[in-house]
Design an enzyme around this catalytic site. Sequence first.
Site, PDB file in Angstrom:
ATOM      1  N   LYS A 253     105.572  50.707  30.087  1.00 38.48           N
ATOM      2  CA  LYS A 253     105.128  49.351  30.425  1.00 38.48           C
ATOM      3  C   LYS A 253     104.665  49.264  31.875  1.00 38.48           C
ATOM      4  CE  LYS A 253     107.980  47.253  26.833  1.00 38.48           C
ATOM      5  NZ  LYS A 253     109.170  46.522  26.414  1.00 38.48           N
TER       6      LYS A 253
ATOM      7  N   GLN B  59     114.540  44.466  28.977  1.00 38.12           N
ATOM      8  CA  GLN B  59     114.443  45.352  27.817  1.00 38.12           C
ATOM      9  C   GLN B  59     115.665  45.200  26.913  1.00 38.12           C
ATOM     10  OE1 GLN B  59     111.788  47.045  26.996  1.00 38.12           O
ATOM     11  NE2 GLN B  59     112.585  48.291  25.335  1.00 38.12           N
TER      12      GLN B  59
ATOM     13  N   ASP C 189     107.544  38.103  27.092  1.00 39.26           N
ATOM     14  CA  ASP C 189     107.918  38.656  25.782  1.00 39.26           C
ATOM     15  C   ASP C 189     107.729  37.612  24.678  1.00 39.26           C
ATOM     16  OD1 ASP C 189     108.773  41.298  25.448  1.00 39.26           O
ATOM     17  OD2 ASP C 189     110.715  40.909  26.385  1.00 39.26           O
TER      18      ASP C 189
HETATM   19  N1  GUN Z   1     112.943  46.356  22.809  1.00 39.19           N
HETATM   20  C1  GUN Z   1     112.113  46.799  21.830  1.00 39.19           C
HETATM   21  N2  GUN Z   1     110.964  46.107  21.840  1.00 39.19           N
HETATM   22  C2  GUN Z   1     111.063  45.212  22.837  1.00 39.19           C
HETATM   23  C3  GUN Z   1     110.187  44.223  23.354  1.00 39.19           C
HETATM   24  O1  GUN Z   1     109.073  43.995  22.874  1.00 39.19           O
HETATM   25  N3  GUN Z   1     110.645  43.509  24.421  1.00 39.19           N
HETATM   26  C4  GUN Z   1     111.863  43.717  24.952  1.00 39.19           C
HETATM   27  N4  GUN Z   1     112.240  42.961  25.982  1.00 39.19           N
HETATM   28  N5  GUN Z   1     112.708  44.629  24.512  1.00 39.19           N
HETATM   29  C5  GUN Z   1     112.302  45.371  23.451  1.00 39.19           C
END
Ligand code: GUN
Length: 288
Positions: free
Chosen positions: A53, A97, A120
């Site tokens: 990311k 996350q 998100d």
């Molecule tokens: N864990 C797996 N996919 C995601 C996501 O799209 N966002 C976040 N914050 N955690 C994740």
Amino acid sequence: MVAELIKGNEIAEAKRNAMKEEVNKLRNEGIIPGLVVIIVGNNPASLSYVRGKTKACKQVGINGKLVELSEDTSEEKLLEIITQYNHDDACHGILVQLPLPEHISETAIIEAISPEKDVDGFHPINIGRMMTGQRAFLPCTPYGIIEMVKAKDISIEGKHVVVIGRSNIVGKPVGQLFLNENATVTYCHSRTANMKEITKQADILVVAVGKMHFVGKDFIKPGAVVIDVGINRKDDGKLTGDVDFEEAEQVASYITPVPKGVGPMTITMLLQNTILSAKWSHQIEGVH
Ligand code: GUN
């Protein structure tokens, strides 16, 4: 007939190239989109995702900051850090996350993030805004799926979309986004009776169950569009989806591969949300 591929990696790349120019323009106006990614603990898969990311941020000129916290970080400490970034004008997006260690409440953390920085799209305020058709941050995987379908000029209005899976992150919101595009939407899940009879009615079938090769050709209407959200690792280490690709491509009109399908779109839409947040925070119009 063999299905045409919906190449998420290529669609994502084109979008990121367009974003580079958009970010350049913002930078020329003194606005530097900023994303803070917070990870608690050192789960290797999660670490690899968050590094992906922040690397993607750099690629388009977004200021990406990774905050790595130890596994034993308290919920109180994490809430304090979130509050700090909620008040930081250089930060336009905050992503924590998931999953979090068991001693931290995911609900409490998601609700602590300012809805105006919730890139998100997990905050109940954004989910409510999405459901009522207001301006909202859309959850990245569902948002990416809609963008892939649109990129291939596949019409959505009036189509029957069947979603297999009802997770808060993918299944539920992707159905809502298709409904917002005037599709007729049906959800299937682990308790659904006669699932194949329903999925065989789908013009667009979205599969997000988390089970390798759950969907075979007997689930698919000839000519349907098949979107595979699954990411499963085979014994040989290779990635594969929730759809049996070899079977499905003989029946479908379009299909997303795994890898290089939905996956690359997810991070791309996170970048898009961060850019939108930077714009919205400066009262600049920006649309999905
Ligand atoms: N864990 C797996 N996919 C995601 C996501 O799209 N966002 C976040 N914050 N955690 C994740």
